[in-house]
Design a protein around this motif. Structure first.
Motif, PDB file in Angstrom:
ATOM      1  N   SER A  10      48.414  45.860  45.516  1.00 16.02           N
ATOM      2  CA  SER A  10      49.092  45.772  46.813  1.00 16.02           C
ATOM      3  C   SER A  10      48.437  44.729  47.707  1.00 16.02           C
ATOM      4  O   SER A  10      49.115  43.916  48.329  1.00 16.02           O
ATOM      5  N   VAL A  11      47.115  44.749  47.751  1.00 15.31           N
ATOM      6  CA  VAL A  11      46.379  43.780  48.562  1.00 15.31           C
ATOM      7  C   VAL A  11      46.619  42.365  48.039  1.00 15.31           C
ATOM      8  O   VAL A  11      46.877  41.443  48.810  1.00 15.31           O
ATOM      9  N   LEU A  12      46.543  42.206  46.730  1.00 17.72           N
ATOM     10  CA  LEU A  12      46.767  40.885  46.151  1.00 17.72           C
ATOM     11  C   LEU A  12      48.191  40.402  46.394  1.00 17.72           C
ATOM     12  O   LEU A  12      48.413  39.224  46.676  1.00 17.72           O
ATOM     13  N   GLY A  13      49.149  41.307  46.306  1.00 14.48           N
ATOM     14  CA  GLY A  13      50.539  40.948  46.572  1.00 14.48           C
ATOM     15  C   GLY A  13      50.737  40.504  48.013  1.00 14.48           C
ATOM     16  O   GLY A  13      51.425  39.512  48.282  1.00 14.48           O
ATOM     17  N   LEU A  14      50.126  41.209  48.943  1.00 17.61           N
ATOM     18  CA  LEU A  14      50.232  40.826  50.351  1.00 17.61           C
ATOM     19  C   LEU A  14      49.585  39.472  50.609  1.00 17.61           C
ATOM     20  O   LEU A  14      50.117  38.646  51.361  1.00 17.61           O
ATOM     21  N   GLU A  15      48.450  39.242  49.981  1.00 16.80           N
ATOM     22  CA  GLU A  15      47.746  37.970  50.157  1.00 16.80           C
ATOM     23  C   GLU A  15      48.550  36.817  49.549  1.00 16.80           C
ATOM     24  O   GLU A  15      48.665  35.744  50.137  1.00 16.80           O
ATOM     25  N   LEU A  16      49.130  37.051  48.382  1.00 17.51           N
ATOM     26  CA  LEU A  16      49.964  36.028  47.752  1.00 17.51           C
ATOM     27  C   LEU A  16      51.180  35.725  48.623  1.00 17.51           C
ATOM     28  O   LEU A  16      51.563  34.565  48.793  1.00 17.51           O
ATOM     29  N   ASN A  17      51.754  36.741  49.210  1.00 15.61           N
ATOM     30  CA  ASN A  17      52.894  36.564  50.105  1.00 15.61           C
ATOM     31  C   ASN A  17      52.498  35.730  51.329  1.00 15.61           C
ATOM     32  O   ASN A  17      53.234  34.830  51.748  1.00 15.61           O
ATOM     33  N   ARG A  18      51.327  36.015  51.887  1.00 15.05           N
ATOM     34  CA  ARG A  18      50.843  35.261  53.051  1.00 15.05           C
ATOM     35  C   ARG A  18      50.652  33.791  52.699  1.00 15.05           C
ATOM     36  O   ARG A  18      51.083  32.905  53.441  1.00 15.05           O
TER      37      ARG A  18
END
Length: 58
Positions: A10-18
């Motif tokens: 989830s954290v990695l997905g949010l960071e990739l989205n950012r």
């Protein structure tokens, strides 16, 4: 361990989205998409390899 994996993903997905939305050039966005796709495909392959097929029921 599974909960930790979900949280990390989830954290990695949010960071990739950012990062994706911070990038302006379409070519670079395409590279991000291709990278994410490769990671997901490799994870799915690893998951499929780790699942033991069930034998015939006796």
């Amino acid at each position: 361990m599974e909960d930790e994996d979900i949280a990390l993903n989830s954290v990695l997905g949010l960071e990739l989205n950012r990062v994706f939305f911070a990038v302006r050039e379409t070519a670079n966005k395409q590279k991000i998409i291709e990278f994410a796709r490769e990671v997901l495909q490799s994870e799915r392959a690893e998951l499929a390899d780790s699942v033991m097929p069930e034998g015939p029921a006796s």
